[in-house]
Design a protein around this motif. Sequence first.
Motif, PDB file in Angstrom:
ATOM      1  N   ARG A 210       0.920  -1.114  -0.011  1.00 47.23           N
ATOM      2  CA  ARG A 210       0.002   0.032   0.010  1.00 47.23           C
ATOM      3  C   ARG A 210       0.942   1.209  -0.050  1.00 47.23           C
ATOM      4  N   MET A 211       1.975   1.178   0.740  1.00 49.24           N
ATOM      5  CA  MET A 211       2.847   2.496   0.637  1.00 49.24           C
ATOM      6  C   MET A 211       3.558   2.615  -0.589  1.00 49.24           C
ATOM      7  N   LYS A 214       1.116   4.295  -3.161  1.00 47.78           N
ATOM      8  CA  LYS A 214       1.066   5.692  -2.810  1.00 47.78           C
ATOM      9  C   LYS A 214       2.100   6.518  -3.416  1.00 47.78           C
ATOM     10  N   ASN A 215       3.061   5.849  -3.856  1.00 47.10           N
ATOM     11  CA  ASN A 215       4.154   6.215  -4.728  1.00 47.10           C
ATOM     12  C   ASN A 215       4.438   5.978  -6.061  1.00 47.10           C
TER      13      ASN A 215
END
Length: 218
Positions: A210-211, A214-215
């Motif tokens: 998920r991290m 987001k990038n």
Amino acid sequence: MNIIRTKAVELTTIPAIAYKQKLASGGAGIKILRIDGDQSAVCTIDKRTGEMLDYGIIDESLFPLEAFDEAFDLTSSLPYSARGSIRLTSVQIDDLDVVEEAPIEQTDMTLSPEYQAIIDRYGDEEGKINYALMNKDFIQFAAKSKVVADMVGQRASQDEILTFIVKSRATFISNRKESLDDALVALLIETLDEIDPRSAFKELKAHIKRMQAKNPKR
């Protein structure tokens, strides 16, 4: 001779005991040993799915599927340690009859302070690893870590980020001054994964994913 396995558990479906064992070929196997005779049977555990697979010919009249299901449930999340042989009647059942023991040349991470500290910190009343608690702790660390944020920003791989998180937490939890190198961290992760491949770092890996999402790549 010591082998890397869980403690033995007693089954109720048949008169037998069972344990999970680290295999020389990688992954884990469950061995069932009848206490009313000299018979034993083994299944392996798929490292990708966590499902049981037959290992050799199994007499289902002596070792029904229900017995393996019970052995799987009872040994799930039980930690490994270097344990001695078990004797039933006059037969030593931990001989290398079906399942090979872990190779001597491979480092046994169950003997490491980092592994033992994780077992002690996240073990429940039954002696099993509470993977939900461990993942929650590791995720909280990842969410606050500037290094993790920088790695995500630099588009490091999931394995690289996972290695850093596990290395950092294992070092802290075991109160060590020096961290394990990446190769030993990989063995530590592998050992924890083999105990329960469906649960070990599932939530942490999902959080890392998920991290990363987001990038997005530019």
